[in-house]
Enzyme design. Sequence first.
Site, mmCIF file in Angstrom:
data_model
loop_
_atom_site.group_PDB
_atom_site.id
_atom_site.type_symbol
_atom_site.label_atom_id
_atom_site.label_comp_id
_atom_site.label_asym_id
_atom_site.label_seq_id
_atom_site.Cartn_x
_atom_site.Cartn_y
_atom_site.Cartn_z
ATOM 1 N N LYS A 67 -42.578 18.826 91.459
ATOM 2 C CA LYS A 67 -43.246 18.966 92.766
ATOM 3 C C LYS A 67 -42.226 18.538 93.813
ATOM 4 C CE LYS A 67 -46.654 18.921 95.904
ATOM 5 N NZ LYS A 67 -47.806 18.000 95.780
ATOM 6 N N VAL A 68 -41.881 19.453 94.711
ATOM 7 C CA VAL A 68 -40.866 19.183 95.726
ATOM 8 C C VAL A 68 -41.384 19.616 97.090
ATOM 9 C CG1 VAL A 68 -38.953 19.469 94.102
ATOM 10 C CG2 VAL A 68 -39.743 21.444 95.434
ATOM 11 N N SER A 69 -40.638 19.270 98.116
ATOM 12 C CA SER A 69 -40.937 19.757 99.451
ATOM 13 C C SER A 69 -40.471 21.202 99.574
ATOM 14 C CB SER A 69 -40.219 18.899 100.485
ATOM 15 O OG SER A 69 -40.318 19.485 101.761
ATOM 16 N N THR A 119 -40.584 18.996 104.385
ATOM 17 C CA THR A 119 -41.296 19.877 105.305
ATOM 18 C C THR A 119 -41.689 19.122 106.566
ATOM 19 O OG1 THR A 119 -42.149 21.148 103.457
ATOM 20 C CG2 THR A 119 -43.265 21.412 105.559
ATOM 21 N N ALA A 120 -42.105 17.862 106.384
ATOM 22 C CA ALA A 120 -42.494 17.061 107.546
ATOM 23 C C ALA A 120 -41.356 17.007 108.554
ATOM 24 C CB ALA A 120 -42.879 15.654 107.103
ATOM 25 N N HIS A 163 -49.194 12.026 104.233
ATOM 26 C CA HIS A 163 -50.147 11.558 103.228
ATOM 27 C C HIS A 163 -51.304 10.772 103.865
ATOM 28 C CE1 HIS A 163 -47.393 13.200 100.449
ATOM 29 N NE2 HIS A 163 -46.607 12.172 100.297
#
Length: 292
Positions: A67-69, A119-120, A163
């Site tokens: 699981k990655v950005s 992404t943020a 989050h």
Amino acid sequence: MTTANAEQAGGSEQALRIAFSPCPNDTFVFEAWAHGRVPGAPAIDVTFADIDITNGMAERGEFDILKVSYAVLPWVLDEYALLPCGGALGRGNGPLVLTKDADTDLTGRTVAVPSERSTAYLLFRLWAADVVPGGVGEVVVMPFNEIMPAVRDGKVDAGLVIHEARFTYQEYGLHKLADMGEHWEATTGLPIPLGAIIAKRSLGAETLASLAEAARTSVQMAWDDPAVSRAYVMEHSQEMDPAVADQHIGLYVNEFTADLGDDGYAAIRGLLTRAAAEGLVPALPAEALAFG
């Protein structure tokens, strides 16, 4: 970073190595698969790691599934394929920029971010390019759990948070200066691409297809009977309040988790195309996102 061996027939020797975060959305999605309850799914050996760590794993070619950005995809899609399910996209769930004072002008100010390969961060830089004419000042990378205290204590002028911070920032006396997701949705009309599931292309097309099906089935099983995953979610949620964990799952696990669909792929291409135009990521060939 912690490890949990899959409880599946065949044992961890044959298991594929997967790493995802201990956040409630990930543990909710993968609980059935991790415990061997998804019929016909490949066995997996789970490692828990925050996304800034899994991003680095992907760049080094470690692990079979990660699981990655979405922001890291331009650096890893030669070796990994993007799975069409299991990740996090959505609406109304973007990162926030928080400040101590409600009317802070970010021009030339110091901003703490959880990662520059996230992404943020891309959403923040795209927002700042539109609404902070003079540009922000220094960008400081720090662990996401340290950002709100740093803003509260005046160590930085603003913080980019992700989050569960969406639900808890007021406890620190902080103000929401801007919502990166609201800006993204208003300017593109697309959902917000946050976290992706990728798997090594070397596993082969047949295995990749089985991984996608396993992820899709695992999330559907979690939706069908949420109580089954409860203990697993809370065990790894770092003493999070159960109500916050439920909000977290409700926000980040949605129809795009089951299948990216046309809007999901459009959002990913839109983010990476805009970021490349700003010089934030390398340009990505159109076919790089294709699965199968």
